[in-house]
Scaffold this active site. Sequence first.
Site, mmCIF file in Angstrom:
data_model
loop_
_atom_site.group_PDB
_atom_site.id
_atom_site.type_symbol
_atom_site.label_atom_id
_atom_site.label_comp_id
_atom_site.label_asym_id
_atom_site.label_seq_id
_atom_site.Cartn_x
_atom_site.Cartn_y
_atom_site.Cartn_z
ATOM 1 N N HIS A 169 -4.486 -10.897 4.803
ATOM 2 C CA HIS A 169 -5.162 -9.692 5.333
ATOM 3 C C HIS A 169 -6.547 -9.999 5.898
ATOM 4 O O HIS A 169 -7.135 -9.155 6.578
ATOM 5 C CB HIS A 169 -5.311 -8.623 4.249
ATOM 6 C CG HIS A 169 -4.013 -8.100 3.718
ATOM 7 N ND1 HIS A 169 -3.023 -7.601 4.535
ATOM 8 C CD2 HIS A 169 -3.536 -7.996 2.444
ATOM 9 C CE1 HIS A 169 -1.989 -7.225 3.787
ATOM 10 N NE2 HIS A 169 -2.271 -7.452 2.523
ATOM 11 N N HIS B 215 3.478 -6.667 2.534
ATOM 12 C CA HIS B 215 2.422 -6.001 3.300
ATOM 13 C C HIS B 215 2.235 -6.721 4.638
ATOM 14 O O HIS B 215 2.531 -7.916 4.747
ATOM 15 C CB HIS B 215 1.133 -5.996 2.472
ATOM 16 C CG HIS B 215 1.313 -5.386 1.113
ATOM 17 N ND1 HIS B 215 1.521 -6.139 -0.029
ATOM 18 C CD2 HIS B 215 1.379 -4.084 0.737
ATOM 19 C CE1 HIS B 215 1.689 -5.326 -1.066
ATOM 20 N NE2 HIS B 215 1.611 -4.067 -0.628
ATOM 21 N N ASP C 156 6.248 -9.982 -3.152
ATOM 22 C CA ASP C 156 6.106 -8.581 -3.557
ATOM 23 C C ASP C 156 7.103 -7.640 -2.888
ATOM 24 O O ASP C 156 7.022 -6.421 -3.068
ATOM 25 C CB ASP C 156 4.659 -8.086 -3.377
ATOM 26 C CG ASP C 156 4.056 -8.482 -2.044
ATOM 27 O OD1 ASP C 156 4.795 -8.995 -1.180
ATOM 28 O OD2 ASP C 156 2.837 -8.279 -1.871
HETATM 29 N N1 6DK Z 1 -3.327 -1.169 -4.024
HETATM 30 C C1 6DK Z 1 -1.128 -8.671 -0.597
HETATM 31 O O1 6DK Z 1 -0.069 -8.624 -1.505
HETATM 32 C C2 6DK Z 1 -2.219 -7.651 -0.946
HETATM 33 O O2 6DK Z 1 -0.596 -8.425 0.679
HETATM 34 C C3 6DK Z 1 -1.743 -6.220 -0.992
HETATM 35 C C4 6DK Z 1 -2.892 -5.239 -1.039
HETATM 36 C C5 6DK Z 1 -2.428 -3.808 -1.267
HETATM 37 C C6 6DK Z 1 -3.580 -2.890 -1.445
HETATM 38 C C7 6DK Z 1 -3.176 -1.457 -1.620
HETATM 39 C C8 6DK Z 1 -2.514 -1.214 -2.958
HETATM 40 C C9 6DK Z 1 -2.974 -0.977 -5.371
HETATM 41 C C10 6DK Z 1 -1.784 -0.386 -5.743
HETATM 42 C C11 6DK Z 1 -1.497 -0.176 -7.097
HETATM 43 C C12 6DK Z 1 -2.410 -0.547 -8.073
HETATM 44 C C13 6DK Z 1 -3.583 -1.151 -7.687
HETATM 45 C C14 6DK Z 1 -3.857 -1.358 -6.340
HETATM 46 F F1 6DK Z 1 -2.675 -10.193 0.255
HETATM 47 C C15 6DK Z 1 -1.725 -10.086 -0.635
HETATM 48 F F2 6DK Z 1 -2.190 -10.358 -1.818
HETATM 49 F F3 6DK Z 1 -0.802 -10.972 -0.347
HETATM 50 O O3 6DK Z 1 -1.314 -1.077 -3.016
HETATM 51 ZN ZN ZN Z 2 1.527 -8.213 -0.359
#
Ligand code: 6DK
Ligand code: ZN
Length: 371
Positions: A144, A183, A269
């Site tokens: 990201h 994501h 994921d």
């Molecule tokens: N927040 C990623 O896996 C990061 O792509 C994903 C980031 C998601 C942020 C939004 C989100 C939460 C949900 C539930 C509880 C706490 C936070 F970059 C990588 F790590 F790979 O779903």
């Molecule tokens: Zn992710």
Amino acid sequence: MTTGYVFHPEYLWHDTGTSAGLLPADPTAGVQPAVHVENPDAKRRVHELIHACGLLGELMVIEPRRATVAELTRVHTPAYVQHIKTQSDLRGGGGDAGDGFSPVGHGSYDIARLAAGGLIELVTAAAHGDITNGYALVRPPGHHATANQGMGFCLFNNIAVAARHAQAELGLARVAVVDWDAHHGNGTQAIFNDDPSVLTISLHQAGCFPPDSGWTHENGTGDGTGYALNVPLPPGSGHAAYLNAIHQVVLPALDRFAPDLILLANGFDANVFDPLARQMLTAASYREMTRLLVSAADQLCHGRLIAAHEGGYSPFYTPYCALAFLEELTGTTTHVTDPLAAVVAGYTAEPFLPHQCEVIAAAAQLVERIS
Ligand code: 6DK
Ligand code: ZN
């Protein structure tokens, strides 16, 4: 065939704190503290399983090093690199990379450099022929992070730093990035958006994170038009939809592009147990997807497939997905089989649905823009 493996205990020392990944605790507003969702547990368990099942002995262990500022600034602005250092230098932690839920713990600057440098060392070993393919089990994740902004738990874009290093130092001119994290790989896409020498392909859950990002019409800009591909799969997509996307989009795109190196943003994921997405893959899905990608790398670029760990938040299931991935990368099997296979068979008996098919068909139409 030799598979390289990068891991370092410091990766587990990147301290993401107790803001859950959402908000810092605020008792007066009823916001409870909770261990950040991007914590060491799942990754530690991946490493432990690889060790305990004997697969570690089949891997060539490669020591990571810290990426230099010069290597990071091939991708990131000097001001952003300095920002991460400043946040990391804060006594007592509490720093953030930019969006309010990408923690920078005390000392995380050096750990993030060790993550990016781990990818650099893997691509270097592949270019020199010491390994055929490889896996970097790193934290923090990277896909990201844009040139000047950390977000979504990511500090430095490990894959992008490795891609630029491969081009600048190793004579690998054409780099393809496949991203099957649940994501959108928005940072990698943004960094290479106008560059036709780097093809980015992201399969992800539509609109999951970042919000409103990763749509099919995001297809690269300027000279890079056609060289960013997105397959925003609807929530609930599983084995059939992902395998279809690999066959209809990823493999034909790689064929046309003819990369010298394939990098994989390897998030686990999209598995059915993950708390941060609503996809339905199983360890067997990751095995099959990996088999196809390994075979494409064999045909197109001497087997050079280098993976960076990204997301994967189920501590109990991520390790079995990672093991299936690594068994395919090495071409070996262990005595460990997915102990939850019978459970997931009941969860994931979903058909291939028309709304999934439409998205894949739309992305497949764009493949012919690649040359
Ligand atoms: N927040 C990623 O896996 C990061 O792509 C994903 C980031 C998601 C942020 C939004 C989100 C939460 C949900 C539930 C509880 C706490 C936070 F970059 C990588 F790590 F790979 O779903
Ligand atoms: Zn992710």
